[in-house]
Enzyme design. Sequence first.
Site, PDB file in Angstrom:
ATOM      1  CG  HIS A  61     -15.816 110.364 -65.597  1.00 48.19           C
ATOM      2  ND1 HIS A  61     -15.711 111.429 -66.456  1.00 48.19           N
ATOM      3  CD2 HIS A  61     -16.523 110.830 -64.526  1.00 48.19           C
ATOM      4  CE1 HIS A  61     -16.318 112.480 -65.934  1.00 48.19           C
ATOM      5  NE2 HIS A  61     -16.818 112.142 -64.751  1.00 48.19           N
ATOM      6  CG  ASP A 167     -17.941 114.573 -63.095  1.00 51.68           C
ATOM      7  OD1 ASP A 167     -16.961 115.105 -63.666  1.00 51.68           O
ATOM      8  OD2 ASP A 167     -18.603 113.636 -63.586  1.00 51.68           O
TER       9      ASP A 167
HETATM   10  C1  LIG Z   1     -16.555 110.954 -72.840  1.00 54.69           C
HETATM   11  C2  LIG Z   1     -17.375 111.376 -74.019  1.00 54.69           C
HETATM   12  C3  LIG Z   1     -18.289 112.403 -73.935  1.00 54.69           C
HETATM   13  N1  LIG Z   1     -19.030 112.766 -75.039  1.00 54.69           N
HETATM   14  C4  LIG Z   1     -19.958 113.882 -74.913  1.00 54.69           C
HETATM   15  C5  LIG Z   1     -21.016 113.701 -73.829  1.00 54.69           C
HETATM   16  C6  LIG Z   1     -21.237 115.078 -73.289  1.00 54.69           C
HETATM   17  O1  LIG Z   1     -22.266 115.723 -74.012  1.00 54.69           O
HETATM   18  C7  LIG Z   1     -19.922 115.822 -73.548  1.00 54.69           C
HETATM   19  C8  LIG Z   1     -19.074 115.984 -72.304  1.00 54.69           C
HETATM   20  O2  LIG Z   1     -18.951 114.699 -71.726  1.00 54.69           O
HETATM   21  P1  LIG Z   1     -18.422 114.552 -70.253  1.00 54.69           P
HETATM   22  O3  LIG Z   1     -18.989 115.619 -69.373  1.00 54.69           O
HETATM   23  O4  LIG Z   1     -18.635 113.103 -69.839  1.00 54.69           O
HETATM   24  O5  LIG Z   1     -16.861 114.834 -70.459  1.00 54.69           O
HETATM   25  P2  LIG Z   1     -15.730 114.570 -69.375  1.00 54.69           P
HETATM   26  O6  LIG Z   1     -16.196 114.915 -67.997  1.00 54.69           O
HETATM   27  O7  LIG Z   1     -14.490 115.192 -69.880  1.00 54.69           O
HETATM   28  O8  LIG Z   1     -15.572 112.992 -69.434  1.00 54.69           O
HETATM   29  C9  LIG Z   1     -14.303 112.355 -69.520  1.00 54.69           C
HETATM   30  O9  LIG Z   1     -13.659 112.619 -68.323  1.00 54.69           O
HETATM   31  C10 LIG Z   1     -12.704 111.699 -67.836  1.00 54.69           C
HETATM   32  C11 LIG Z   1     -11.417 112.454 -67.592  1.00 54.69           C
HETATM   33  C12 LIG Z   1     -12.484 110.478 -68.591  1.00 54.69           C
HETATM   34  O10 LIG Z   1     -11.481 109.774 -68.418  1.00 54.69           O
HETATM   35  C13 LIG Z   1     -13.520 109.978 -69.503  1.00 54.69           C
HETATM   36  O11 LIG Z   1     -12.924 109.565 -70.708  1.00 54.69           O
HETATM   37  C14 LIG Z   1     -14.615 110.904 -69.816  1.00 54.69           C
HETATM   38  O12 LIG Z   1     -15.684 110.482 -69.002  1.00 54.69           O
HETATM   39  O13 LIG Z   1     -19.204 115.035 -74.513  1.00 54.69           O
HETATM   40  C15 LIG Z   1     -18.891 112.118 -76.258  1.00 54.69           C
HETATM   41  O14 LIG Z   1     -19.576 112.445 -77.248  1.00 54.69           O
HETATM   42  N2  LIG Z   1     -18.003 111.075 -76.349  1.00 54.69           N
HETATM   43  C16 LIG Z   1     -17.233 110.691 -75.282  1.00 54.69           C
HETATM   44  O15 LIG Z   1     -16.419 109.751 -75.429  1.00 54.69           O
END
Ligand SMILES: Cc1cn([C@H]2C[C@H](O)[C@@H](COP(=O)(O)OP(=O)(O)O[C@H]3O[C@H](C)C(=O)[C@H](O)[C@H]3O)O2)c(=O)[nH]c1=O
Length: 180
Positions: A61, A167
């Site tokens: 990401h 993803d």
């Molecule tokens: C990133 C983020 C997500 N969210 C909410 C949005 C979704 O409802 C939930 C899960 O989000 P996401 O599936 O994008 O989470 P990850 O897959 O862990 O995302 C992260 O994964 C990789 C390792 C990264 O480096 C990034 O910082 C980030 O994209 O948290 C938020 O409210 N704030 C945030 O800053």
Amino acid sequence: MEFKYFDLPGVVEIAPRVFGDARGAFFESFSARRMAEAGIVGEWVQDNQSRSDRGVVRGLHFQNPPHAQAKLVRVATGRALDIIVDLRKASPTYGQHLAVELDAERYNMLYVPIGFAHGFTALEDNTLFLYKCTDYYAPHAEGGILWNDPQLNINWRVTNPTISPKDQVLPTLAEFDSPF
Ligand SMILES: Cc1cn([C@H]2C[C@H](O)[C@@H](COP(=O)(O)OP(=O)(O)O[C@H]3O[C@H](C)C(=O)[C@H](O)[C@H]3O)O2)c(=O)[nH]c1=O
């Protein structure tokens, strides 16, 4: 605090001094003054934390400009294989990736500059992944690269990862026009 540099310009691994005693351990998880010694400067505006069990892959990401984020990543418990990919068009290491193991013994950290895609594999259950960001979450600016992109050929050290549907449909590097 010791710093390790890599062929990818701007990336720094930080090994903090960990003070162990009969009670456990202590270390400074962030010091702007100490980070500045390695050229790590930025306005850290948001801290994130995720918990993942063994075999989870999150990534790759990034956020597009003007909401691009530099990150300072570490694990509080467990172990993670951290993966970053250089997406900076002018970089001599464009398209190259780096894998660094982060663990809750050395408490090592990785500074990921703007212009990198970031992801990790949780190598243990209950891996708490913590990171500081230099810009706020901007869902409309989210971007990514497919974790198992054949050109990148990254060894995530997991054969059948637990990975989000989002993803699984990210573009490949070949399909990607970098904004960095
Ligand atoms: C990133 C983020 C997500 N969210 C909410 C949005 C979704 O409802 C939930 C899960 O989000 P996401 O599936 O994008 O989470 P990850 O897959 O862990 O995302 C992260 O994964 C990789 C390792 C990264 O480096 C990034 O910082 C980030 O994209 O948290 C938020 O409210 N704030 C945030 O800053």
